[in-house]
Design an enzyme around this catalytic site. Sequence first.
Site, short mmCIF file in Angstrom:
data_model
loop_
_atom_site.label_atom_id
_atom_site.label_comp_id
_atom_site.label_asym_id
_atom_site.label_seq_id
_atom_site.Cartn_x
_atom_site.Cartn_y
_atom_site.Cartn_z
N GLY A 111 0.78 -1.23 0.00
CA GLY A 111 0.00 0.00 0.00
C GLY A 111 0.81 1.27 0.00
N GLY A 113 2.44 2.54 -2.66
CA GLY A 113 2.42 3.22 -3.96
C GLY A 113 3.36 2.65 -5.00
N LYS A 114 3.76 1.40 -4.84
CA LYS A 114 4.68 0.80 -5.82
C LYS A 114 4.01 0.63 -7.18
CE LYS A 114 5.35 -2.80 -3.36
NZ LYS A 114 4.41 -2.36 -2.31
N SER A 115 2.83 0.01 -7.19
CA SER A 115 2.13 -0.21 -8.46
C SER A 115 1.75 1.10 -9.12
CB SER A 115 0.88 -1.07 -8.22
OG SER A 115 1.24 -2.37 -7.76
N TYR A 116 1.41 2.11 -8.32
CA TYR A 116 1.09 3.42 -8.89
C TYR A 116 2.30 4.01 -9.59
CZ TYR A 116 -0.21 8.34 -9.17
OH TYR A 116 -0.45 9.62 -9.60
N ASP A 255 7.64 -4.80 -10.62
CA ASP A 255 6.68 -4.31 -9.63
C ASP A 255 6.61 -5.35 -8.52
OD1 ASP A 255 4.70 -3.10 -8.19
OD2 ASP A 255 3.08 -3.58 -9.59
N GLY A 258 4.35 -5.90 -1.80
CA GLY A 258 4.80 -5.17 -0.62
C GLY A 258 4.95 -6.05 0.61
#
Length: 620
Positions: A111, A113-116, A255, A258
Amino acid sequence: LNWREMSSGADPGAVRVAVRVRPMNKREIEKNSKCIVKMIGNQTLLTDPKLADDSDEAKKKFSFDYSYWSFDERDSHYASQERVFGDLGAEVVKATFEGYNSCVFAYGQTGSGKSYTMSGYGDAVGLIPRICEALLGRAIDGAAEAKYRATVSYLEIYNEQVRDLLAPDRSSTALRCREHPKLGPFVEGLSSHDVTTFPQIEALMAQGNSHRVVAATKMNDTSSRSHAVFTLLFTQAAVVDGVPTEKVSRLNLVDLAGSERSSATGATGLRLQEGGNINKSLTTLGLVISALAERSGAKGKKDGHIPFRDSVLTFLLKDNLGGNSKTVMVATVSPAADNFEETLSTLRYADQAKKIVNHAVVNEDPNARLIRELRAEVDSLRSRLGTGAGPVQSMEELAALREQLQQSEALMQEMSMTWEEKLKRAEATMQERAQAIEALGLEVHQTGFKLDATKFYLLNENEGHTSSTILVYKLTDTTTIIGSSEAEHPDILLSGEDIQPRHAVFTVADGQLSVEPLDGAAIRVRGRPVTSRTVLRNGDRIMLGSNHFFKTMCPGAAQDLSSGAPTPSESAHASRRPSYSASPRRSLHSQPDKQAAAGVLASGVATVRAAVEELRSLCP
């Protein structure tokens, strides 16, 4: 990124590290969490919420290549997706075109913000699509200067098993990871797809993302339960300064799932198992980063063990961490106070990662690099010879320089030839050789080849030829002139002091072969000198001059030269002429009959006597 550019050799550069903080999410806003992260320039400041804000112990400072403040869009130093790509993605595209391997991976808690950052959402496109679009766009714009080929693959690592996200059948069979001694780690059976435009890549990415394992937890409604690796293999072929060259770059865009605490996510059952495997692989990644950072240090252990094989993730990223790659790590963190421990852990790992030193090299054709180095050497030698510059002290050194220049030029010319040009040259050489042999009236055969049974031949019986090669002179259907190089275009060229310019003429008429000496030349047939036209029979031995011995082969006598079987005409004349050929060997041990052994011995003695008598007649 200020990567040092080098035309050849290794580029020792540390892993570039950027930290990005996201805005507060809905859960953190509802809990009224306090922001404990600040960014000033490239510095990231973290405050321990359990200590007083103004105390020195509460503040922890970290310096990175980039610190991106994405907490509030209204702030003047807000870092947008475009800025992140401008700083990181643009240099990755440049390195890929230069022929380097590259890697970008996002690291952080669930949560954060890695994928973002990597993929993006909606109009806020992330690094992966932006890099691919820029790469393919530049390739299309430069299509007139070079030829480009792009191949993509997409995989996920779920519960320590590799799955193909682009497989058409979507089978759940896990793929095996292997390692090639030159190509490095790879996934056996992973599908690859050729692409020419960005919309094709976009469609494949959408297909792969729809197959990824995603689940909701208390920490993240769309939590990635697997690590995803999008690989783009980029090949470019061009002609640079007259030298064909090819560069192959591998771009890994990763990606990561987490890290998470089960108490915070509320995971149970399958989700708990997924979280355990995710934490295990990320823990191994942290250990690898720490070991590489220690090894890269001035006082580090150069031969320390790096646990790449302890997880599938670190095994596949082996070359990107401390190997042949230009690598960027984006550490994403939460600004909330209740995530202090996870944020501190992420920043510490990022601080270790920036100490890792990679050794990236341009992945080009080694021949092209050698040609470029030879060309530089040739230019330097020409300059020294032309201007007299350099430490040339004597004529010997000048001659040595000229010889070195000639060798370098010849080698450069040889290396610059394409495979097609070398093949054409080899064919031309073979044709020239065949024409030269034909001009001499020669046919060269390997033992076991059959001759044309309708032609006349002269079989060369001179000593000095290897046992596996037979020289056969093919006679024309009319007249064949034999002479030395002093004559004008003889049909068969011989050398030696006793060979006249026009030594003999062989004539084929009415199915018979005859020989006639010219200008009083010395010729012997069956051991006797001849002075006029003489009809030859199959198997007759002829001596031209004093050291050229031949054997005639008439139509119907051409046979497998390796068999050694006599022709009917040879058998008919065998009783009237001696033979240079010894009788076939026979084992006395296999013949207990003494009379048979004595007969074999007597036959051998008779053959030797006949040979001696003929030699005496040849040398009166």
